[in-house]
Design a protein around this motif. Structure first.
Motif, PDB file in Angstrom:
ATOM      1  N   MET A   1       0.852  -1.181   0.000  1.00  0.00           N
ATOM      2  CA  MET A   1       0.000   0.000   0.000  1.00  0.00           C
ATOM      3  C   MET A   1       0.894   1.238   0.000  1.00  0.00           C
ATOM      4  SD  MET A   1      -2.729   1.253   2.950  1.00  0.00           S
ATOM      5  CE  MET A   1      -3.810  -0.118   2.713  1.00  0.00           C
ATOM      6  N   PRO A   2       0.677   2.153  -0.934  1.00  0.00           N
ATOM      7  CA  PRO A   2       1.491   3.371  -0.953  1.00  0.00           C
ATOM      8  C   PRO A   2       1.313   4.187   0.328  1.00  0.00           C
ATOM      9  CG  PRO A   2       0.244   3.115  -2.992  1.00  0.00           C
ATOM     10  CD  PRO A   2      -0.244   2.067  -2.050  1.00  0.00           C
ATOM     11  N   ASP A   3       2.356   4.959   0.670  1.00  0.00           N
ATOM     12  CA  ASP A   3       2.332   5.746   1.903  1.00  0.00           C
ATOM     13  C   ASP A   3       1.174   6.726   1.953  1.00  0.00           C
ATOM     14  OD1 ASP A   3       4.484   4.438   2.948  1.00  0.00           O
ATOM     15  OD2 ASP A   3       5.945   5.922   2.278  1.00  0.00           O
ATOM     16  N   ILE A   4       0.777   7.307   0.809  1.00  0.00           N
ATOM     17  CA  ILE A   4      -0.328   8.264   0.812  1.00  0.00           C
ATOM     18  C   ILE A   4      -1.605   7.596   1.306  1.00  0.00           C
ATOM     19  CG2 ILE A   4      -0.853   7.873  -1.624  1.00  0.00           C
ATOM     20  CD1 ILE A   4      -1.718  10.782  -1.806  1.00  0.00           C
ATOM     21  N   ASN A   5      -1.828   6.342   0.922  1.00  0.00           N
ATOM     22  CA  ASN A   5      -3.016   5.632   1.386  1.00  0.00           C
ATOM     23  C   ASN A   5      -2.910   5.292   2.865  1.00  0.00           C
ATOM     24  OD1 ASN A   5      -4.135   5.792  -1.158  1.00  0.00           O
ATOM     25  ND2 ASN A   5      -3.503   3.738  -1.748  1.00  0.00           N
ATOM     26  N   LYS A   6      -1.707   4.997   3.338  1.00  0.00           N
ATOM     27  CA  LYS A   6      -1.519   4.700   4.760  1.00  0.00           C
ATOM     28  C   LYS A   6      -1.827   5.922   5.604  1.00  0.00           C
ATOM     29  CE  LYS A   6       2.051   1.183   4.235  1.00  0.00           C
ATOM     30  NZ  LYS A   6       3.448   0.859   4.526  1.00  0.00           N
ATOM     31  N   LEU A   7      -1.392   7.085   5.158  1.00  0.00           N
ATOM     32  CA  LEU A   7      -1.648   8.313   5.901  1.00  0.00           C
ATOM     33  C   LEU A   7      -3.142   8.586   5.995  1.00  0.00           C
ATOM     34  CD1 LEU A   7      -0.731  10.911   7.298  1.00  0.00           C
ATOM     35  CD2 LEU A   7      -0.591  11.953   5.037  1.00  0.00           C
ATOM     36  N   GLY A   8      -3.827   8.522   4.865  1.00  0.00           N
ATOM     37  CA  GLY A   8      -5.273   8.748   4.862  1.00  0.00           C
ATOM     38  C   GLY A   8      -6.006   7.739   5.722  1.00  0.00           C
ATOM     39  N   LEU A   9      -5.586   6.480   5.644  1.00  0.00           N
ATOM     40  CA  LEU A   9      -6.216   5.426   6.437  1.00  0.00           C
ATOM     41  C   LEU A   9      -6.016   5.684   7.931  1.00  0.00           C
ATOM     42  CD1 LEU A   9      -7.673   2.693   6.606  1.00  0.00           C
ATOM     43  CD2 LEU A   9      -5.438   1.599   6.398  1.00  0.00           C
ATOM     44  N   ALA A  41      -9.139   9.438   1.461  1.00  0.00           N
ATOM     45  CA  ALA A  41      -9.305   8.531   0.319  1.00  0.00           C
ATOM     46  C   ALA A  41      -7.984   8.232  -0.378  1.00  0.00           C
ATOM     47  CB  ALA A  41     -10.286   9.138  -0.679  1.00  0.00           C
ATOM     48  N   GLY A  42      -6.916   8.909   0.039  1.00  0.00           N
ATOM     49  CA  GLY A  42      -5.612   8.685  -0.573  1.00  0.00           C
ATOM     50  C   GLY A  42      -5.443   9.404  -1.892  1.00  0.00           C
ATOM     51  N   GLU A  43      -6.278  10.408  -2.150  1.00  0.00           N
ATOM     52  CA  GLU A  43      -6.221  11.139  -3.407  1.00  0.00           C
ATOM     53  C   GLU A  43      -5.324  12.373  -3.339  1.00  0.00           C
ATOM     54  OE1 GLU A  43     -10.301  12.060  -4.104  1.00  0.00           O
ATOM     55  OE2 GLU A  43     -10.843   9.956  -4.424  1.00  0.00           O
ATOM     56  N   GLN A  44      -4.979  12.795  -2.133  1.00  0.00           N
ATOM     57  CA  GLN A  44      -4.176  14.003  -1.984  1.00  0.00           C
ATOM     58  C   GLN A  44      -3.269  13.878  -0.766  1.00  0.00           C
ATOM     59  OE1 GLN A  44      -6.434  17.536  -2.421  1.00  0.00           O
ATOM     60  NE2 GLN A  44      -4.807  18.882  -1.754  1.00  0.00           N
ATOM     61  N   ILE A  45      -2.080  14.433  -0.888  1.00  0.00           N
ATOM     62  CA  ILE A  45      -1.140  14.479   0.225  1.00  0.00           C
ATOM     63  C   ILE A  45      -1.219  15.879   0.829  1.00  0.00           C
ATOM     64  CG2 ILE A  45       1.279  14.370   0.924  1.00  0.00           C
ATOM     65  CD1 ILE A  45       1.762  12.580  -1.518  1.00  0.00           C
TER      66      ILE A  45
END
Length: 68
Positions: A1-9, A41-45
């Motif tokens: 899982m990319p880091d951006i998705n981990k942050l959002g999650l 949603a992992g669409e934006q950092i």
């Protein structure tokens, strides 16, 4: 899982653990609810300033390990 998705999650999990709505987090973090939705949603950092405000609103400090 990319880091951006981990942050959002992690943000979503912390918000839900605190039984906060997206609108409540938006109000407390002074971030727009649409921005928070895209982050979760992992669409934006987020940049550093919004990230610090989100962490503060969730009662966290940046760099603090999160255990579930």
């Amino acid at each position: 899982m990319p880091d951006i998705n981990k942050l959002g999650l992690k943000i979503r999990q912390l918000r839900e653990m605190r039984e906060m709505s997206l609108e409540q987090l938006a109000e407390q973090s002074k971030c727009h609810a649409d921005l928070l939705g895209r982050i979760e949603a992992g669409e934006q950092i987020p940049s550093l300033a919004p990230l610090m405000n989100i962490a503060r609103a969730l009662g966290m400090r940046l760099g603090t390990p999160v255990s579930y």
